[in-house]
Enzyme design. Sequence first.
Site, PDB file in Angstrom:
ATOM      1  N   CYS A  42     -57.182 -22.670 -93.770  1.00  0.00           N
ATOM      2  CA  CYS A  42     -57.932 -21.838 -94.455  1.00  0.00           C
ATOM      3  C   CYS A  42     -58.078 -20.396 -93.666  1.00  0.00           C
ATOM      4  CB  CYS A  42     -59.503 -22.319 -94.793  1.00  0.00           C
ATOM      5  SG  CYS A  42     -59.335 -23.941 -95.412  1.00  0.00           S
ATOM      6  N   ASP A 282     -54.737 -33.182-100.922  1.00  0.00           N
ATOM      7  CA  ASP A 282     -54.301 -32.288-101.907  1.00  0.00           C
ATOM      8  C   ASP A 282     -53.154 -32.872-102.687  1.00  0.00           C
ATOM      9  OD1 ASP A 282     -55.745 -30.046-100.899  1.00  0.00           O
ATOM     10  OD2 ASP A 282     -53.971 -29.023-100.351  1.00  0.00           O
ATOM     11  N   TYR A 425     -88.254 -18.770 -98.007  1.00  0.00           N
ATOM     12  CA  TYR A 425     -88.162 -17.345 -98.458  1.00  0.00           C
ATOM     13  C   TYR A 425     -88.955 -16.484 -97.377  1.00  0.00           C
ATOM     14  CZ  TYR A 425     -90.816 -13.172 -99.874  1.00  0.00           C
ATOM     15  OH  TYR A 425     -91.298 -11.990-100.344  1.00  0.00           O
TER      16      TYR A 425
END
Length: 444
Positions: A42, A282, A425
Amino acid sequence: KKIVIVGGVAGGATTAARLRRLDEQAEIIMFERGEYISFANCGLPYYIGGAIAERDALLVQTVESMSEKFNLDIRIQSEVIAINREQKTVTVKHLPTGETYEESYDYLVLSPGASPIKPNIPGIEEASNVFTLRNIPDTDRIKAHVDEKKPKKAVVIGGGFIGVEMVENLWERGIDVTLVEMAKQIMAPVDYEMAAILHQHIKDKGVRLILEDGVAAFEQQGKIVRLQSGTTLEADMVVLAIGVKPENELAKQAGLAIGERGGIQVNECLQTSDPSIYAIGDAIEVIDYINGQPTHIPLAWPANRQGRIVADHINGRNVRYNGTLGTAIAKVFDMTVAATGNNEKTLQRLGIQYEALHIHPNSHASYYPGAFPIALKLLFDRKTGRIFGAQAVGYDGVDKRIDVMATAIKGGMTVFDLPDLELAYAPPYSSAKDPVNMAGYVAT
Ligand code: FAD
């Protein structure tokens, strides 16, 4: 027991490490055709682009480090060329010498991956500047071409994850890039209107985007790319990234069941049609977590998860693979695109009734600098509230929202639960009503 693993990268290396953690006595042999094991597939585009400066950083484990750490018998440049199911042996070819020999197994784990599709396009054989990207040697070739030949113009064919990442990384190297995509949109996991935001963004960066067109021929040793529409493009290099196909030859030849899309078929325990042979990554067909249909989703999370499950199963643990959600993300220049579950195209194709909603909440409190709207799309069942999928495109905070959605789906939550998610938050991070909460409010 003796376990033989075919493939030494994502799925194979994970299986080997977990097997050793569970059993100190087992004999574990891992065969890898290439020279490298456990490398960071990746990360390859980012090494070409320069964001990853050191080649060594891509080599997560070396043969020496991994053999020693996990007490494994790792044999590189060793291709398994046949499975002899009756005798429970594999035939191995040592590539540098061409010698072949047999190795027995109690359990065989196949993690051979998927290879880039390279169709027989006229002129492709003579074109020395056409590249595909899968492994370290591919990366070295592309990087050397960029470093030494200093290409001015590149054509990337295929607007999937690898294609788009290559567009950005070649652009980072100062190359003038054209992206050609056969479909009407790039990034197939999201729906058209979400991809359209990305189309605009990459065009704003100066990339030429050609949709609904494909390559017809390479001319002048690949210096010219002729498209099906007749358009010709000059190219000092071409990256072909039109998808991958499961490496199923070994399995096929051994008579193991193969699915329609070419993936090796496995059960919930990842056993092939021969219970002493497992297959992962895969190379396999998986069940879509949302719609239950067989599919092929070549991503790193499933390969890793499956590797662990196989090792557990071999060691007698009661584990199952529940299917693949296809949660995925990509950086597209300054933006991020991510998705989980099914998109609208898939739901329509399968005739599943759904409701779609779009919202554009800010990534964090609008009064704190650096807030940008996120385009967030949610697909759900109006009656039951079941979440089918979510997609997001934006500059900041896209990853977090899609990961929360993916977690909600796997947790069996519905849209009615989304407003009740109590999420972290403070103004630099979110709003008192997070975009995920907002999606829940709008849905209900
Ligand atoms: P692989 O990791 O490909 O390993 C298979 C290995 O088996 C290969 O090294 C091959 O040489 C070897 N092999 C095959 N046949 C034989 C044989 N007969 N004998 C011996 N050895 C054999 N996924 C993500 O989720 N996120 C990303 O950002 C992402 N980026 C990617 C970028 C690139 C450029 C590429 C190529 C892939 C990317 N992926 C990404 C996909 C991810 O790398 C794969 O899903 C994952 O590596 C699959 O693992 P695997 O073990 O099935 O196959």
